[in-house]
Design a protein around this motif. Sequence first.
Motif, PDB file in Angstrom:
ATOM      1  N   GLN A 183       0.846  -1.197   0.000  1.00 18.82           N
ATOM      2  CA  GLN A 183       0.000   0.000   0.000  1.00 18.82           C
ATOM      3  C   GLN A 183       0.879   1.245   0.000  1.00 18.82           C
ATOM      4  O   GLN A 183       0.594   2.224  -0.686  1.00 18.82           O
ATOM      5  CB  GLN A 183      -0.931   0.013   1.210  1.00 18.82           C
ATOM      6  CG  GLN A 183      -2.031  -1.001   1.140  1.00 18.82           C
ATOM      7  CD  GLN A 183      -2.942  -0.956   2.354  1.00 18.82           C
ATOM      8  OE1 GLN A 183      -2.611  -0.360   3.381  1.00 18.82           O
ATOM      9  NE2 GLN A 183      -4.102  -1.596   2.248  1.00 18.82           N
ATOM     10  N   GLN A 184       1.958   1.198   0.760  1.00 20.51           N
ATOM     11  CA  GLN A 184       2.881   2.329   0.846  1.00 20.51           C
ATOM     12  C   GLN A 184       3.492   2.650  -0.515  1.00 20.51           C
ATOM     13  O   GLN A 184       3.567   3.807  -0.918  1.00 20.51           O
ATOM     14  CB  GLN A 184       3.996   2.007   1.869  1.00 20.51           C
ATOM     15  CG  GLN A 184       4.955   3.143   2.113  1.00 20.51           C
ATOM     16  CD  GLN A 184       4.331   4.268   2.916  1.00 20.51           C
ATOM     17  OE1 GLN A 184       3.422   4.042   3.713  1.00 20.51           O
ATOM     18  NE2 GLN A 184       4.808   5.479   2.718  1.00 20.51           N
ATOM     19  N   GLN A 203      -0.772   6.527   2.383  1.00 20.58           N
ATOM     20  CA  GLN A 203      -1.012   5.085   2.469  1.00 20.58           C
ATOM     21  C   GLN A 203      -2.369   4.803   3.086  1.00 20.58           C
ATOM     22  O   GLN A 203      -3.053   3.853   2.703  1.00 20.58           O
ATOM     23  CB  GLN A 203       0.109   4.421   3.292  1.00 20.58           C
ATOM     24  CG  GLN A 203      -0.035   2.915   3.467  1.00 20.58           C
ATOM     25  CD  GLN A 203      -0.782   2.546   4.730  1.00 20.58           C
ATOM     26  OE1 GLN A 203      -0.734   3.253   5.727  1.00 20.58           O
ATOM     27  NE2 GLN A 203      -1.481   1.428   4.681  1.00 20.58           N
ATOM     28  N   SER A 204      -2.804   5.654   4.008  1.00 19.40           N
ATOM     29  CA  SER A 204      -4.103   5.445   4.647  1.00 19.40           C
ATOM     30  C   SER A 204      -5.241   5.564   3.632  1.00 19.40           C
ATOM     31  O   SER A 204      -6.279   4.907   3.773  1.00 19.40           O
ATOM     32  CB  SER A 204      -4.310   6.432   5.794  1.00 19.40           C
ATOM     33  OG  SER A 204      -4.290   7.766   5.318  1.00 19.40           O
ATOM     34  N   THR A 205      -5.054   6.375   2.601  1.00 17.07           N
ATOM     35  CA  THR A 205      -6.065   6.518   1.552  1.00 17.07           C
ATOM     36  C   THR A 205      -6.223   5.201   0.797  1.00 17.07           C
ATOM     37  O   THR A 205      -7.353   4.747   0.550  1.00 17.07           O
ATOM     38  CB  THR A 205      -5.694   7.650   0.571  1.00 17.07           C
ATOM     39  OG1 THR A 205      -5.582   8.869   1.307  1.00 17.07           O
ATOM     40  CG2 THR A 205      -6.733   7.801  -0.529  1.00 17.07           C
ATOM     41  N   CYS A 232      -5.518   2.248   1.931  1.00 16.41           N
ATOM     42  CA  CYS A 232      -6.142   1.333   2.889  1.00 16.41           C
ATOM     43  C   CYS A 232      -7.650   1.552   2.956  1.00 16.41           C
ATOM     44  O   CYS A 232      -8.428   0.593   2.921  1.00 16.41           O
ATOM     45  CB  CYS A 232      -5.514   1.528   4.265  1.00 16.41           C
ATOM     46  SG  CYS A 232      -6.160   0.427   5.531  1.00 16.41           S
ATOM     47  N   GLU A 233      -8.080   2.803   3.002  1.00 13.82           N
ATOM     48  CA  GLU A 233      -9.514   3.115   3.070  1.00 13.82           C
ATOM     49  C   GLU A 233     -10.244   2.697   1.806  1.00 13.82           C
ATOM     50  O   GLU A 233     -11.380   2.220   1.865  1.00 13.82           O
ATOM     51  CB  GLU A 233      -9.702   4.608   3.345  1.00 13.82           C
ATOM     52  CG  GLU A 233      -9.283   5.000   4.745  1.00 13.82           C
ATOM     53  CD  GLU A 233      -9.184   6.495   4.965  1.00 13.82           C
ATOM     54  OE1 GLU A 233      -9.081   7.252   3.974  1.00 13.82           O
ATOM     55  OE2 GLU A 233      -9.208   6.912   6.137  1.00 13.82           O
TER      56      GLU A 233
END
Length: 92
Positions: free
Chosen positions: A18-19, A29-31, A33-34
Amino acid sequence: MEIGKIIKELRVKNKLTQQALAKNLSIGQSTICEWEKGDYEPTASAIKQLAIFFDVPAGYLLGLEEYDGTEIEQQLPQQQVQSDSPNFNIST
């Protein structure tokens, strides 16, 4: 298939974390993941970036087209054009 699952499938197929994907798209990266969890959906511009990055049609990301890397098949049925006006038979 949902867009998040398709993104994850493409990411894993291309051996990206993801990173790494986030870095390539200049987002967090959180985007990623979401998106993959289905908490949020990517914007139109993000879908365009993903399509270019993964070299797939945007319709594939949206679940509208099948894509095997060589040809595209529409999943949507062909719509027939129907006229609202009645058929007239004019004879003289």
